[in-house]
Design a protein around this motif. Structure first.
Motif, PDB file in Angstrom:
ATOM      1  N   ALA A  52      36.184  47.876  46.586  1.00 34.61           N
ATOM      2  CA  ALA A  52      36.478  49.291  46.822  1.00 34.61           C
ATOM      3  C   ALA A  52      37.869  49.628  46.297  1.00 34.61           C
ATOM      4  CB  ALA A  52      36.373  49.606  48.308  1.00 34.61           C
ATOM      5  N   ILE A  53      38.819  48.719  46.493  1.00 32.31           N
ATOM      6  CA  ILE A  53      40.190  48.947  46.037  1.00 32.31           C
ATOM      7  C   ILE A  53      40.222  49.104  44.517  1.00 32.31           C
ATOM      8  CG2 ILE A  53      42.347  47.661  45.650  1.00 32.31           C
ATOM      9  CD1 ILE A  53      42.205  46.934  48.644  1.00 32.31           C
ATOM     10  N   HIS A  54      39.397  48.332  43.828  1.00 32.11           N
ATOM     11  CA  HIS A  54      39.353  48.453  42.369  1.00 32.11           C
ATOM     12  C   HIS A  54      38.240  49.380  41.914  1.00 32.11           C
ATOM     13  CE1 HIS A  54      42.540  45.700  41.332  1.00 32.11           C
ATOM     14  NE2 HIS A  54      42.162  44.955  42.341  1.00 32.11           N
ATOM     15  N   ASP A  55      37.631  50.045  42.881  1.00 31.45           N
ATOM     16  CA  ASP A  55      36.607  51.041  42.615  1.00 31.45           C
ATOM     17  C   ASP A  55      35.509  50.522  41.691  1.00 31.45           C
ATOM     18  OD1 ASP A  55      35.424  53.464  42.989  1.00 31.45           O
ATOM     19  OD2 ASP A  55      36.459  54.454  41.338  1.00 31.45           O
ATOM     20  N   LEU A  56      34.973  49.343  42.003  1.00 33.39           N
ATOM     21  CA  LEU A  56      33.887  48.797  41.204  1.00 33.39           C
ATOM     22  C   LEU A  56      32.585  49.470  41.615  1.00 33.39           C
ATOM     23  CD1 LEU A  56      34.571  44.940  41.354  1.00 33.39           C
ATOM     24  CD2 LEU A  56      35.468  46.614  39.741  1.00 33.39           C
ATOM     25  N   PRO A  57      31.766  49.855  40.648  1.00 31.93           N
ATOM     26  CA  PRO A  57      30.446  50.374  40.997  1.00 31.93           C
ATOM     27  C   PRO A  57      29.634  49.276  41.679  1.00 31.93           C
ATOM     28  CG  PRO A  57      30.960  50.771  38.692  1.00 31.93           C
ATOM     29  CD  PRO A  57      32.014  49.860  39.209  1.00 31.93           C
ATOM     30  N   ALA A  58      28.663  49.685  42.511  1.00 35.32           N
ATOM     31  CA  ALA A  58      27.920  48.728  43.329  1.00 35.32           C
ATOM     32  C   ALA A  58      27.296  47.611  42.491  1.00 35.32           C
ATOM     33  CB  ALA A  58      26.846  49.464  44.126  1.00 35.32           C
ATOM     34  N   ALA A  59      26.729  47.968  41.346  1.00 33.96           N
ATOM     35  CA  ALA A  59      26.047  46.957  40.532  1.00 33.96           C
ATOM     36  C   ALA A  59      27.043  45.922  40.013  1.00 33.96           C
ATOM     37  CB  ALA A  59      25.337  47.636  39.362  1.00 33.96           C
ATOM     38  N   THR A  60      28.189  46.402  39.519  1.00 33.32           N
ATOM     39  CA  THR A  60      29.222  45.490  39.013  1.00 33.32           C
ATOM     40  C   THR A  60      29.718  44.594  40.131  1.00 33.32           C
ATOM     41  OG1 THR A  60      29.892  47.322  37.615  1.00 33.32           O
ATOM     42  CG2 THR A  60      31.363  45.431  37.685  1.00 33.32           C
ATOM     43  N   GLU A  61      29.910  45.198  41.304  1.00 32.67           N
ATOM     44  CA  GLU A  61      30.400  44.434  42.447  1.00 32.67           C
ATOM     45  C   GLU A  61      29.436  43.287  42.771  1.00 32.67           C
ATOM     46  OE1 GLU A  61      30.936  46.775  45.991  1.00 32.67           O
ATOM     47  OE2 GLU A  61      30.949  44.992  47.267  1.00 32.67           O
ATOM     48  N   ARG A  62      28.140  43.614  42.824  1.00 28.00           N
ATOM     49  CA  ARG A  62      27.133  42.589  43.137  1.00 28.00           C
ATOM     50  C   ARG A  62      27.154  41.478  42.103  1.00 28.00           C
ATOM     51  NH1 ARG A  62      23.789  46.486  44.760  1.00 28.00           N
ATOM     52  NH2 ARG A  62      22.928  46.747  42.666  1.00 28.00           N
ATOM     53  N   GLU A  63      27.190  41.882  40.845  1.00 21.57           N
ATOM     54  CA  GLU A  63      27.136  40.925  39.756  1.00 21.57           C
ATOM     55  C   GLU A  63      28.340  39.983  39.783  1.00 21.57           C
ATOM     56  OE1 GLU A  63      26.069  41.416  35.026  1.00 21.57           O
ATOM     57  OE2 GLU A  63      26.800  43.092  36.199  1.00 21.57           O
ATOM     58  N   LEU A 114      39.990  37.575  40.769  1.00 20.65           N
ATOM     59  CA  LEU A 114      39.192  37.717  39.546  1.00 20.65           C
ATOM     60  C   LEU A 114      38.134  38.804  39.643  1.00 20.65           C
ATOM     61  CD1 LEU A 114      38.607  33.969  38.650  1.00 20.65           C
ATOM     62  CD2 LEU A 114      40.144  35.575  37.534  1.00 20.65           C
ATOM     63  N   LEU A 115      37.958  39.348  40.840  1.00 18.55           N
ATOM     64  CA  LEU A 115      36.870  40.289  41.098  1.00 18.55           C
ATOM     65  C   LEU A 115      36.916  41.493  40.159  1.00 18.55           C
ATOM     66  CD1 LEU A 115      34.573  40.219  43.165  1.00 18.55           C
ATOM     67  CD2 LEU A 115      35.920  41.746  44.592  1.00 18.55           C
ATOM     68  N   HIS A 116      38.103  41.952  39.805  1.00 20.32           N
ATOM     69  CA  HIS A 116      38.185  43.120  38.937  1.00 20.32           C
ATOM     70  C   HIS A 116      38.282  42.728  37.465  1.00 20.32           C
ATOM     71  CE1 HIS A 116      42.290  41.994  39.954  1.00 20.32           C
ATOM     72  NE2 HIS A 116      42.759  42.711  38.959  1.00 20.32           N
ATOM     73  N   ALA A 117      37.906  41.475  37.152  1.00 21.61           N
ATOM     74  CA  ALA A 117      37.880  40.968  35.777  1.00 21.61           C
ATOM     75  C   ALA A 117      39.181  41.243  35.036  1.00 21.61           C
ATOM     76  CB  ALA A 117      36.689  41.571  35.014  1.00 21.61           C
ATOM     77  N   PRO A 118      40.298  40.722  35.549  1.00 21.35           N
ATOM     78  CA  PRO A 118      41.579  40.987  34.892  1.00 21.35           C
ATOM     79  C   PRO A 118      41.678  40.242  33.562  1.00 21.35           C
ATOM     80  CG  PRO A 118      41.864  39.391  36.661  1.00 21.35           C
ATOM     81  CD  PRO A 118      40.441  39.850  36.726  1.00 21.35           C
ATOM     82  N   ARG A 119      42.452  40.809  32.630  1.00 21.27           N
ATOM     83  CA  ARG A 119      42.670  40.145  31.335  1.00 21.27           C
ATOM     84  C   ARG A 119      43.671  39.010  31.492  1.00 21.27           C
ATOM     85  NH1 ARG A 119      45.278  44.017  27.528  1.00 21.27           N
ATOM     86  NH2 ARG A 119      44.885  42.391  26.009  1.00 21.27           N
ATOM     87  N   LEU A 120      44.583  39.193  32.447  1.00 22.91           N
ATOM     88  CA  LEU A 120      45.621  38.197  32.669  1.00 22.91           C
ATOM     89  C   LEU A 120      45.545  37.714  34.112  1.00 22.91           C
ATOM     90  CD1 LEU A 120      48.373  36.750  32.041  1.00 22.91           C
ATOM     91  CD2 LEU A 120      49.490  38.884  32.686  1.00 22.91           C
ATOM     92  N   VAL A 121      45.484  36.406  34.277  1.00 26.88           N
ATOM     93  CA  VAL A 121      45.482  35.863  35.631  1.00 26.88           C
ATOM     94  C   VAL A 121      46.746  35.034  35.819  1.00 26.88           C
ATOM     95  CG1 VAL A 121      44.285  34.387  37.284  1.00 26.88           C
ATOM     96  CG2 VAL A 121      42.977  35.808  35.724  1.00 26.88           C
ATOM     97  N   ILE A 122      47.510  35.381  36.821  1.00 28.49           N
ATOM     98  CA  ILE A 122      48.739  34.650  37.118  1.00 28.49           C
ATOM     99  C   ILE A 122      48.507  33.857  38.390  1.00 28.49           C
ATOM    100  CG2 ILE A 122      51.181  34.848  37.685  1.00 28.49           C
ATOM    101  CD1 ILE A 122      51.262  37.428  36.059  1.00 28.49           C
ATOM    102  N   LEU A 123      48.718  32.556  38.300  1.00 35.01           N
ATOM    103  CA  LEU A 123      48.475  31.699  39.459  1.00 35.01           C
ATOM    104  C   LEU A 123      49.795  31.064  39.859  1.00 35.01           C
ATOM    105  CD1 LEU A 123      45.635  30.303  37.416  1.00 35.01           C
ATOM    106  CD2 LEU A 123      45.075  31.157  39.670  1.00 35.01           C
ATOM    107  N   TYR A 143      40.860  53.289  50.711  1.00 37.30           N
ATOM    108  CA  TYR A 143      41.446  53.481  52.040  1.00 37.30           C
ATOM    109  C   TYR A 143      40.367  53.460  53.108  1.00 37.30           C
ATOM    110  CZ  TYR A 143      44.965  55.181  48.792  1.00 37.30           C
ATOM    111  OH  TYR A 143      45.821  55.287  47.739  1.00 37.30           O
ATOM    112  N   ARG A 144      39.252  54.110  52.799  1.00 43.02           N
ATOM    113  CA  ARG A 144      38.146  54.130  53.763  1.00 43.02           C
ATOM    114  C   ARG A 144      37.662  52.719  54.036  1.00 43.02           C
ATOM    115  NH1 ARG A 144      35.417  58.260  50.938  1.00 43.02           N
ATOM    116  NH2 ARG A 144      34.010  56.633  50.216  1.00 43.02           N
ATOM    117  N   PRO A 169      46.033  48.859  42.683  1.00 42.61           N
ATOM    118  CA  PRO A 169      46.256  50.122  41.972  1.00 42.61           C
ATOM    119  C   PRO A 169      46.322  51.356  42.864  1.00 42.61           C
ATOM    120  CG  PRO A 169      43.992  49.410  41.689  1.00 42.61           C
ATOM    121  CD  PRO A 169      44.665  48.366  42.518  1.00 42.61           C
ATOM    122  N   GLN A 170      46.959  51.265  44.012  1.00 41.96           N
ATOM    123  CA  GLN A 170      47.160  52.456  44.843  1.00 41.96           C
ATOM    124  C   GLN A 170      48.645  52.587  45.150  1.00 41.96           C
ATOM    125  OE1 GLN A 170      44.383  50.363  45.905  1.00 41.96           O
ATOM    126  NE2 GLN A 170      43.003  51.764  44.861  1.00 41.96           N
TER     127      GLN A 170
END
Lengths: 347, 295
Positions: A120-131, A167-176, B36-37, B130-131
């Protein structure tokens, strides 16, 4: 904004003279402390870079400047083609960060719930989130503890969940930041395998700070060593060994006990175990090859098995520091006996 | 600024996932509020999960609130009135101030614990999302146990409105609504101010408690007996008198007192705007300090 095209083709990290100083109160006096000092480095997309240095060398400060948490005192920094402080929110969509010491999961919620919130924070559509969740759960083997509250996870499980969260939002750069700290050998191994595979399939750029030299050896093809805020080395692992005069070690298991294998050209006998059944020989990779040393050994005795150990990086870094401190390059190859860690093995 | 699609893999990189067409859509209001929700809903669920714990929290919160109300009752039992207000009238002041404080505490109270967030590194994690930072901090938690406290405030307010001779009409209804909304906003601003200042002082709560809880206490008292110094501090700098005392004067049709004329009862929104201006400045200042932008 029309910067998108440039974003995805240019370097993923570019710093120039990046400097950060802190003012620390020392009793009544104030002292200026330079955490990062004139760091100039460029990292291209797809690279896997190990960022190593002693505690307090400036690693965390660098990461905080790369991600827009800290404002540089001097110099410039671009991450994913963006200015981290000004474009923090846009950058957050392209970068995933795993802090070994701080969690981005909700400790009292089941792992699954944390993933749902992050989606939700990265506003992923439901299908992308599931995948994406499905893919990460499968590859990081998290199915067994998806319903477990984060606070009940073992350290290894939590780390896997943290990495999935980054990794959930498929970032281009991952810093560990210290991703394998405190993990047992098996968990470390699995995590590294996952990261290697992830980089291969997704082309993700990796930047990791670590104290675990195994991480660097397994994961990184480029190493940056930072010492008291300054870049002390930039290159590959083998080059780091060469720079510091570190030696590789050939370990041979013999068919029958044999006297010490001394007098092999360009190699030095380090020691024998089990009445000479296992012997260790150090050699300088610039002067000879593992094959030549092996051939010379095989000509004298019957060899059943052998491994080649790379120099232990911790030791190499120590030498690098020592070399920088004394100000002149010197071949410190004589105490190769300290480089006994069996790490990268080649057959 | 369109930041959709930037999270994708770059060209020349193998993509195992299809392009996310959905992410290219214009971010609607609903989408903007989704993060937020999601956090708030999970916080609420998690508190309700541990039922026994939650019930205990509710009970202790309720007891505290009742004890505070009882304290006022005891005080007013021994005197006929303080500052021109009797117990029935102070009930209205207490109800307004306590209800609005509890509601603000419910939604914003955790901002007052910024050092905990700093120590746990949660704030750094916020920077990686990103907020906006403050929006994340505010919505990072919700203290449902404060509902118990708010219910005591509400009961006092209702009782205050019933036992007093309030001239009901459109104006008094509007005044009440205005007072409630701006009261919550003013107290919320106190918590945000506290958060901003806690960037500077490690044990900043000692300092900020003085105006957060001092302010709350002051708000439930008749401001008519305050010395001028207190009127300046809790009447104007931290506009506490605007949350309970001033709207109550107006609702009860009581005369003005000294430095706080009764027409100020309508100025709750102004007080809220002032408090939020100060709060946002403190927050910005604190964040600048944290990131080291100022040098």
């Amino acid at each position: 904004m029309s910067t998108t095209g440039r974003d995805e083709t240019g370097p993923i990290i570019e710093t120039s003279g990046l400097t950060r100083t802190f003012t620390v109160r020392d009793g009544a006096r104030r002292r200026r402390l330079t955490a990062v000092d004139g760091l100039t480095v460029t990292i291209e997309p797809g690279e896997a870079v190990g960022y190593i240095g002693a505690n307090g060398a400036g690693k965390s400060t660098t990461i905080k400047m790369l991600t827009g948490i800290l404002v540089p005192t001097r110099g410039t920094v671009t991450t994913c083609g963006l200015r981290p402080v000004k474009d923090r929110r846009r950058l957050a969509r392209q970068v995933g960060v795993v802090f070994g010491q701080r969690s981005q999961l909700w400790w009292d919620l089941p792992v699954r719930e944390s993933f749902r919130i992050l989606a939700a924070i990265h506003d992923l559509p439901a299908a992308t989130e599931r995948e994406r969740t499905g893919e990460l759960v499968e590859h990081l083997e998290m199915a067994d503890f998806l319903a477990t509250p984060v606070r009940q996870l073992s350290l290894g499980q939590r780390m896997r969940a943290e990495i999935a969260a980054a990794l959930l939002h498929a970032p281009r750069l991952v810093i560990l930041d210290e991703p394998t700290i405190g993990l047992d050998v098996l968990s470390k191994q699995r995590l590294r395998e996952f990261l290697v595979a992830r980089r291969r399939t997704h082309g993700t750029t990796l930047l990791l700070t670590t104290h675990d030299m195994g991480d660097v050896e397994r994961l990184c093809d480029r190493i940056l060593v930072i010492d008291r805020g300054r870049l002390a080395y930039d290159g590959d692992l083998a080059g780091l060994g060469r720079t510091t005069g570190a030696q590789r070690v050939l370990v041979v298991d013999l068919a029958a006990p044999a006297p010490d294998l001394t007098g092999i050209p360009a190699a030095r006998h380090l020691g024998s175990e089990a009445h000479g059944l296992r012997q260790r020989l150090a050699f300088d990779p610039d002067r000879t090859t593992a094959a030549q040393v092996f051939a010379a050994v095989a000509a004298r005795v019957e060899v059943r098995d052998f491994t080649v150990a790379e120099p232990d990086i911790e030791d190499v870094v120590r030498r690098l520091y020592a070399r920088q401190a004394s100000g002149s390059p010197q071949n410190a190859g004589d105490d190769a006996a300290t480089m006994t860690t069996m790490t990268k093995t080649q057959r | 600024m369109d930041d959709a699609g930037l999270a994708g893999a770059g060209p020349g990189q193998v993509r195992t996932l299809p392009p996310r067409a959905g992410e290219l859509r214009r971010r609607s209001r609903g989408a903007r509020l989704r993060p937020y929700r999601a956090v708030l809903a999970s916080r609420a669920r998690s508190q309700a999960t541990y039922r026994a714990n939650f019930a205990l929290d509710l009970a202790s919160s309720l007891l505290t609130a009742i004890a505070e109300l009882a304290e006022i009752w005891v005080l007013f039992r021994s005197v006929t009135g303080i500052g021109g207000l009797d117990f029935r009238q102070i009930l209205l002041v207490f109800g307004l101030a306590d209800l609005t404080f509890s509601l603000a505490d419910l939604m914003f109270g955790h901002c007052d614990r910024l050092p905990t967030y700093l120590r746990a590194g949660t704030l750094d994690v916020f920077y990686l999302r990103p907020q906006p930072l403050l929006a994340q901090l505010i919505t990072s938690d919700i203290a449902l146990r404060r509902l118990a406290r708010a219910s005591v405030g509400l009961a006092a307010l209702v009782a205050g409105l019933v036992v007093n001779d309030v001239a009901w009409g459109a104006a008094s209804m509007a005044l009440l609504a205005l007072a409630l909304a701006s009261g919550v906003a003013t107290f919320a601003a106190l918590f945000v101010t506290a958060a901003g200042l806690q960037f500077f002082v490690v044990d900043g709560r000692e300092l900020t408690n003085s105006f957060v809880y001092g302010g709350r206490y002051a708000a439930t008292q008749p401001a008519s007996v305050w010395p001028h110094s207190l009127v300046i501090v809790f009447g104007y700098v931290f506009p506490m008198a605007f949350t309970g005392f001033l709207p109550s004067l107006r609702l009860l049709g009581l005369p003005s007192t000294g430095w706080l004329p009764s027409w100020l009862g309508w100025c709750g929104p102004l007080a809220a705007v002032w408090a939020w201006t100060a709060a946002l400045l403190c927050w910005r200042w604190g964040m600048r300090h944290y990131r080291g932008g100022g040098g």
